[in-house]
Motif scaffolding. Structure first.
Motif, PDB file in Angstrom:
ATOM      1  N   UNK A   4      97.927  -8.435  30.059  1.00 55.56           N
ATOM      2  CA  UNK A   4      97.781  -8.295  28.610  1.00 55.56           C
ATOM      3  C   UNK A   4      97.558  -9.653  27.958  1.00 55.56           C
ATOM      4  N   UNK A   5      98.284 -10.668  28.423  1.00 54.90           N
ATOM      5  CA  UNK A   5      98.118 -12.007  27.867  1.00 54.90           C
ATOM      6  C   UNK A   5      96.690 -12.510  28.073  1.00 54.90           C
ATOM      7  N   UNK A   6      96.152 -12.312  29.266  1.00 56.50           N
ATOM      8  CA  UNK A   6      94.787 -12.772  29.532  1.00 56.50           C
ATOM      9  C   UNK A   6      93.775 -12.012  28.702  1.00 56.50           C
ATOM     10  N   UNK A   7      94.015 -10.712  28.475  1.00 54.78           N
ATOM     11  CA  UNK A   7      93.087  -9.948  27.636  1.00 54.78           C
ATOM     12  C   UNK A   7      93.168 -10.396  26.181  1.00 54.78           C
ATOM     13  N   UNK A   8      94.370 -10.751  25.697  1.00 50.92           N
ATOM     14  CA  UNK A   8      94.485 -11.310  24.349  1.00 50.92           C
ATOM     15  C   UNK A   8      93.673 -12.592  24.251  1.00 50.92           C
ATOM     16  N   UNK A   9      93.752 -13.409  25.299  1.00 54.25           N
ATOM     17  CA  UNK A   9      93.011 -14.674  25.329  1.00 54.25           C
ATOM     18  C   UNK A   9      91.513 -14.404  25.270  1.00 54.25           C
ATOM     19  N   UNK A  10      91.044 -13.428  26.053  1.00 55.67           N
ATOM     20  CA  UNK A  10      89.611 -13.120  26.077  1.00 55.67           C
ATOM     21  C   UNK A  10      89.125 -12.601  24.724  1.00 55.67           C
ATOM     22  N   UNK A  11      89.949 -11.806  24.053  1.00 55.61           N
ATOM     23  CA  UNK A  11      89.570 -11.306  22.730  1.00 55.61           C
ATOM     24  C   UNK A  11      89.435 -12.466  21.757  1.00 55.61           C
ATOM     25  N   UNK A  12      90.387 -13.389  21.781  1.00 50.96           N
ATOM     26  CA  UNK A  12      90.331 -14.550  20.888  1.00 50.96           C
ATOM     27  C   UNK A  12      89.146 -15.456  21.198  1.00 50.96           C
ATOM     28  N   UNK A  13      88.744 -15.510  22.463  1.00 52.67           N
ATOM     29  CA  UNK A  13      87.586 -16.321  22.845  1.00 52.67           C
ATOM     30  C   UNK A  13      86.290 -15.777  22.259  1.00 52.67           C
ATOM     31  N   UNK A  14      86.270 -14.468  21.958  1.00 52.22           N
ATOM     32  CA  UNK A  14      85.080 -13.825  21.376  1.00 52.22           C
ATOM     33  C   UNK A  14      83.841 -14.044  22.227  1.00 52.22           C
ATOM     34  N   UNK A  15      84.017 -14.061  23.528  1.00 49.49           N
ATOM     35  CA  UNK A  15      82.895 -14.204  24.442  1.00 49.49           C
ATOM     36  C   UNK A  15      82.413 -12.858  24.940  1.00 49.49           C
ATOM     37  N   UNK A  16      81.589 -12.842  25.980  1.00 50.30           N
ATOM     38  CA  UNK A  16      81.046 -11.579  26.498  1.00 50.30           C
ATOM     39  C   UNK A  16      82.107 -10.652  27.063  1.00 50.30           C
ATOM     40  N   UNK A  17      83.281 -11.192  27.409  1.00 49.34           N
ATOM     41  CA  UNK A  17      84.358 -10.360  27.961  1.00 49.34           C
ATOM     42  C   UNK A  17      85.275  -9.804  26.882  1.00 49.34           C
TER      43      UNK A  17
END
Length: 199
Positions: A134-147
């Motif tokens: 969940x932490x890594x997915x929060x990070x990916x959402x904040x990155x606003x990248x393709x993932x």
């Protein structure tokens, strides 16, 4: 442009002068926000950050009640949270000390960013088996990248599972005001009512 703490506080507290509802976002209502904007899906979740008008106050009241114990430094929850934050900070600082020969550390990526995400994961009550993902997915959402979009879908599914578990086995974690979510198919990008985000 919001430049400092006082300005941020004013924007967050004054809903009349600074309405939060998406209907007030001119670029979005005029169709000038790209359809493939990575953060777009996160706006289709009914949560407090994008609520305005009469729908905002009940959400704010619920969050105020959930966070009230942490305003008292003597409260047991506050003491536990302080211990958790300290432990996470010590862990990240120890990792910063292992920079190797380069002797260069990225304080943003290695400390300032992961620490609040680790604390958020704790506050939401993620079990150990889900917390890291969940932490890594929060990070990916904040990155606003393709993932970002698939990460958001996974995060919402995890939050739905978490809310269902907390309904059957409530604890004293924050927020304790979760209610059963009403998910819809992620592929349709229809609004999802996240129990940890909306009332």
């Amino acid at each position: 442009m919001v430049l400092g703490y006082r300005e941020s506080l004013q924007v967050l507290q004054d809903d009349d002068a600074w309405p939060k509802g998406l209907e007030n976002w001119r670029a979005r209502s005029q169709g000038r926000v790209p359809a493939d904007w990575p953060l777009g899906p996160s706006l289709e979740v009914n949560h407090v950050l994008i609520q305005g008008g009469p729908g905002y106050q009940p959400l704010r009241t619920a969050w105020d009640a959930a966070l009230k114990p942490f305003q008292d430094p003597r409260h047991p929850q506050t003491k536990r949270l302080k211990a958790v934050v300290t432990a996470h900070a010590d862990e990240l600082i120890a990792l910063l000390g292992q920079v190797g020969r380069t002797r260069v550390a990225d304080l943003s990526a290695q400390f300032a960013r992961p620490l609040p995400l680790m604390v958020a994961s704790h506050l939401l009550g993620f079990p150990a088996s889900q917390g890291g993902d969940a932490l890594m997915d929060m990070w990916r959402v904040l990155d606003a990248g393709p993932d970002a979009e698939p990460a958001l879908e996974r995060l919402l599914e995890t939050l739905v599972e978490l809310a269902a578990a907390q309904r059957t086995r409530p604890g004293d974690d924050s927020p304790p005001i979760c209610r059963p979510p009403t998910p819809t198919s992620p592929s349709t990008r229809s609004p999802v009512s996240c129990s940890c985000c909306s009332a």
